[in-house]
Motif scaffolding. Structure first.
Motif, PDB file in Angstrom:
ATOM      1  N   ASP A   1       0.751  -1.285  -0.036  1.00 47.03           N
ATOM      2  CA  ASP A   1      -0.095  -0.049   0.028  1.00 47.03           C
ATOM      3  C   ASP A   1       0.802   1.348  -0.043  1.00 47.03           C
TER       4      ASP A   1
ATOM      5  N   LYS B   1       2.657   1.697  -3.236  1.00 50.56           N
ATOM      6  CA  LYS B   1       1.741   2.267  -4.525  1.00 50.56           C
ATOM      7  C   LYS B   1       1.319   3.806  -4.196  1.00 50.56           C
ATOM      8  N   ILE B   2       1.170   4.135  -2.921  1.00 49.00           N
ATOM      9  CA  ILE B   2       0.987   5.496  -2.729  1.00 49.00           C
ATOM     10  C   ILE B   2       2.208   6.336  -3.160  1.00 49.00           C
TER      11      ILE B   2
ATOM     12  N   GLU C   1      -2.812   8.328   7.519  1.00 47.86           N
ATOM     13  CA  GLU C   1      -4.096   8.740   7.738  1.00 47.86           C
ATOM     14  C   GLU C   1      -4.702   8.053   6.225  1.00 47.86           C
ATOM     15  N   MET C   2      -4.099   7.782   5.088  1.00 52.54           N
ATOM     16  CA  MET C   2      -4.809   7.142   4.119  1.00 52.54           C
ATOM     17  C   MET C   2      -4.773   5.457   4.264  1.00 52.54           C
TER      18      MET C   2
ATOM     19  N   VAL D   1     -10.367  16.418 -15.772  1.00 53.45           N
ATOM     20  CA  VAL D   1     -11.586  15.992 -16.057  1.00 53.45           C
ATOM     21  C   VAL D   1     -12.722  17.142 -15.409  1.00 53.45           C
TER      22      VAL D   1
ATOM     23  N   ARG E   1     -16.044  18.400 -14.007  1.00 55.13           N
ATOM     24  CA  ARG E   1     -17.350  17.943 -13.575  1.00 55.13           C
ATOM     25  C   ARG E   1     -18.197  19.309 -12.972  1.00 55.13           C
ATOM     26  N   GLN E   2     -19.336  18.958 -12.952  1.00 55.14           N
ATOM     27  CA  GLN E   2     -20.210  20.095 -12.627  1.00 55.14           C
ATOM     28  C   GLN E   2     -19.828  20.146 -10.996  1.00 55.14           C
ATOM     29  N   PRO E   3     -19.983  21.338 -10.424  1.00 60.81           N
ATOM     30  CA  PRO E   3     -19.455  21.276  -9.011  1.00 60.81           C
ATOM     31  C   PRO E   3     -20.551  20.676  -8.183  1.00 60.81           C
ATOM     32  N   VAL E   4     -21.665  20.765  -8.058  1.00 62.28           N
ATOM     33  CA  VAL E   4     -22.755  20.023  -7.327  1.00 62.28           C
ATOM     34  C   VAL E   4     -23.577  19.013  -8.047  1.00 62.28           C
ATOM     35  N   ILE E   5     -23.513  17.940  -7.720  1.00 64.25           N
ATOM     36  CA  ILE E   5     -24.434  16.775  -8.331  1.00 64.25           C
ATOM     37  C   ILE E   5     -25.114  16.002  -7.008  1.00 64.25           C
ATOM     38  N   LEU E   6     -26.383  16.089  -7.193  1.00 64.32           N
ATOM     39  CA  LEU E   6     -27.028  15.474  -5.887  1.00 64.32           C
ATOM     40  C   LEU E   6     -26.842  13.953  -5.716  1.00 64.32           C
TER      41      LEU E   6
ATOM     42  N   GLN F   1       0.644  11.774   5.989  1.00 63.83           N
ATOM     43  CA  GLN F   1      -0.466  11.577   5.025  1.00 63.83           C
ATOM     44  C   GLN F   1      -0.562   9.981   4.906  1.00 63.83           C
TER      45      GLN F   1
END
Ligand SMILES: Cc1ncc(COP(=O)(O)O)c(C=O)c1O
Lengths: 160, 399
Positions: free
Chosen positions: A4, A7-8, A22-23, A153, A155-160, A19
């Motif tokens: 792990d 990979k990070i 935490e991950m 990429v 994206r729309q800032p908010v999608i419910l 970090q």
């Protein structure tokens, strides 16, 4: 666990042990210990940046060289490979299957310098039978990173 | 009569149906408009992956276009896709669906939800669902002429739906129980036992369970329970599944329904008149996703898993208590200690610190006091957002 962490780090070498802890849910001390160990046993070889040299006024010429070897008595491919990879110009050296034996990636300041390296150094090494030099014209992807025009990429800032 | 207020004219030039007017007037609209006017916002308000679709999937669709695969497919969806889907459900859940009669390829889970409601509901019939829930659940019921009956769920119960509470809401008009776990907005995953209890209630009262399992693959350290795979539940379940979240394919608009053949036949009737078929190139992409997308999906889930830990710990460290979400890609922290409503919190956080979160109240009354934070965003953005939220909360702490 170590996988792990690797990979990070392979994705972003600057990720701190805090970090990573935490991950992954590991303790920070454990992460630090595993990284230290990995550096010591050379599981992690080095931390480096992937540089797009085309962005700076610094001429770099890259060449992929296919090297055919002559099998020699008592000396394996390894020792020939070592004589080649000791040269600091070589960036990558692989033993490969197929029509040639060694794949050598060389970086130089000019075509001339690389030509010199091949004719003066490489082709004189005992066991090197034949070389084919291919100059790199453009780098599209380097070490998994798209060199130019990587798109964010959207994206729309908010999608419910 | 045309009513005129001082603020403006309520035009009756166009008649809008009562049903449509009944849909919640997106109080959140104001918030969206505010959001659109601010630059440099870090958004935790999204509900989709931050990955582009894995390239092998995109490439398969491009190839199909190049080959001229640009026509309608069968109403049910491409036979190969249905066969592959049947294999997938068999492999993962040991479920046998007949690809010719029990599977329908739809334009996302969104369409499948709509079809399911329209296929099973007569006017006034009721569908029981948890509160908070995904915004389309009650809307689809209302649009189908039905009535959404909500059952409160609470943080103390990890937002799991209680079978006893469901049972208490059952009337002679109840037709179905609509659930979606892993859940949007809470990230809750129902344990197998708890789902089995709901299933038991459904069976006992002869109700259908409509199970939206679009986040099935996005679970962390727990197993997803497929409702249809519980003993004797296949004939009582409309299983809805999708590609949007697991394979980062939100824009393709593709999903499916698996259900008893009478129900699929009814859903297909509506689908054939309103949609004809799901987009052909998206079906090709979905086929590729099922055939060889497992690895790309697993990699993304692994990555969400890391971000989940950072987000949840970050929020808890800030003092916004956050139950551990075991699925989807949402954290649902309580903001009650700030004394603000969810909407006030979201609006102030956006204005003051330029971080967008979604007010929990958008998902139902039980979402009040919470905000939805999506962690399907870069680690750097998550960390920066947490720093800003911390600043914001310490400024607004009620002492
Ligand atoms: C719970 C839930 N169901 C369904 C959907 C819509 O899925 P699709 O893209 O397949 O229409 C979403 C999208 O946000 C969702 O969160």
């Amino acid at each position: 666990m170590l996988n792990d962490i690797l990979k990070i780090l392979e994705n972003d070498a600057r990720t701190t042990p805090k970090q990573i802890a935490e991950m992954t849910g590991m303790s920070q001390a454990e992460v630090s210990r595993l990284i230290k160990q990995a550096l010591k046993d050379r599981t992690i070889l080095k931390y480096k940046a992937i540089v797009n040299w085309d962005q700076v006024e610094d001429e770099h010429v890259w060449a992929l060289i296919e090297v055919k070897l002559t099998p020699q008595k008592d000396v394996g491919f390894d020792s020939v490979a070592e004589r080649i990879y000791r040269f600091p110009q070589t960036r990558t050296v692989y033993l490969v299957s197929g029509t040639y034996d060694l794949f050598v990636l060389v970086v130089g300041k000019s075509n001339h310098e690389i030509a010199d390296f091949v004719s003066q150094k490489l082709s004189h090494i005992e066991g090197v039978n034949e070389t084919v030099t291919q100059f790199v014209l453009k780098r599209y992807k380097e070490d998994g990173e798209i060199v130019e025009g990587k798109e964010e990429v959207k994206r729309q800032p908010v999608i419910l | 009569m045309v009513s005129k207020s001082k603020l403006g004219v309520h035009s009756k030039k166009y008649h809008i149906s009562k049903r449509t007017n009944q849909l919640s007037p997106s109080g959140i609209r104001k918030f969206f408009d505010l959001l659109a006017s601010i630059e440099g916002v870090i958004s935790l308000g999204v509900g989709e992956p931050d990955y582009a679709t894995p390239w092998h999937i995109v490439e398969s669709a491009i190839e199909s276009l190049e080959k001229g695969q640009t026509m309608y497919t069968s109403n049910l969806g491409m036979p190969e896709l249905r066969q592959e889907l049947a294999r997938y459900l068999q492999h993962h859940y040991d479920l046998q669906y007949d690809p010719n009669t029990e599977l329908l390829i739809t334009v996302g889970v969104s369409e499948a939800l709509d079809l399911a409601m329209r296929a099973i509901l007569d006017p006034g019939e009721e569908v029981i669902m948890p509160d908070p829930h995904y915004v389309a659940y009650d809307a689809c019921v209302i649009l189908a002429g039905g009535k959404a009956v909500t059952v409160p769920t609470y943080e103390e119960d990890s937002f799991e739906l209680s079978a006893a509470d469901v049972e208490a809401c059952i009337t002679d008009k109840t037709r179905a129980i609509l659930i979606g776990y892993p859940a949007n907005p809470t990230g809750a995953v129902m344990s197998r036992e708890k789902i089995a209890e709901i299933a038991e209630v459904a069976r006992h009262y002869g109700l259908l369970v409509i199970s939206d399992e679009i986040y099935a693959k996005l679970v962390y350290g727990v197993e997803h329970t497929c409702v249809a795979a519980l003993p004797d539940m296949k004939e009582h379940t409309i299983l809805l599944g999708g590609f949007s979240k697991a394979y980062a394919m939100t824009g393709w608009r593709i999903g499916y329904a698996a259900a008893p053949k009478e129900i699929i036949a009814a859903m297909t009737k509506i689908h054939q008149y309103t949609m004809m078929c799901a987009p052909t190139m998206a079906q090709v992409a979905a086929l590729e996703a099922l055939r060889s997308g497992e690895e790309s999906a697993a990699e993304m889930v692994e990555d969400y898993g890391r971000r989940r830990l950072v987000m949840v710990k970050g929020l808890c460290d800030i003092g916004l208590s956050c139950f551990e979400p075991k699925g989807a890609f949402y954290a649902f922290p309580s903001i009650k200690k700030t004394g603000m409503t969810s909407e006030e919190f979201a609006e102030a956080l956006l204005k003051e610190e330029k971080v967008a979160v979604v007010p929990g109240s958008a998902f139902g009354d039980c979402g009040e006091g919470y905000v939805r934070c999506c962690y399907a965003t870069s680690m750097a953005d998550i960390e920066e957002a947490l720093t800003r939220i911390k600043r914001f909360v310490s400024r607004h702490q009620r002492s």
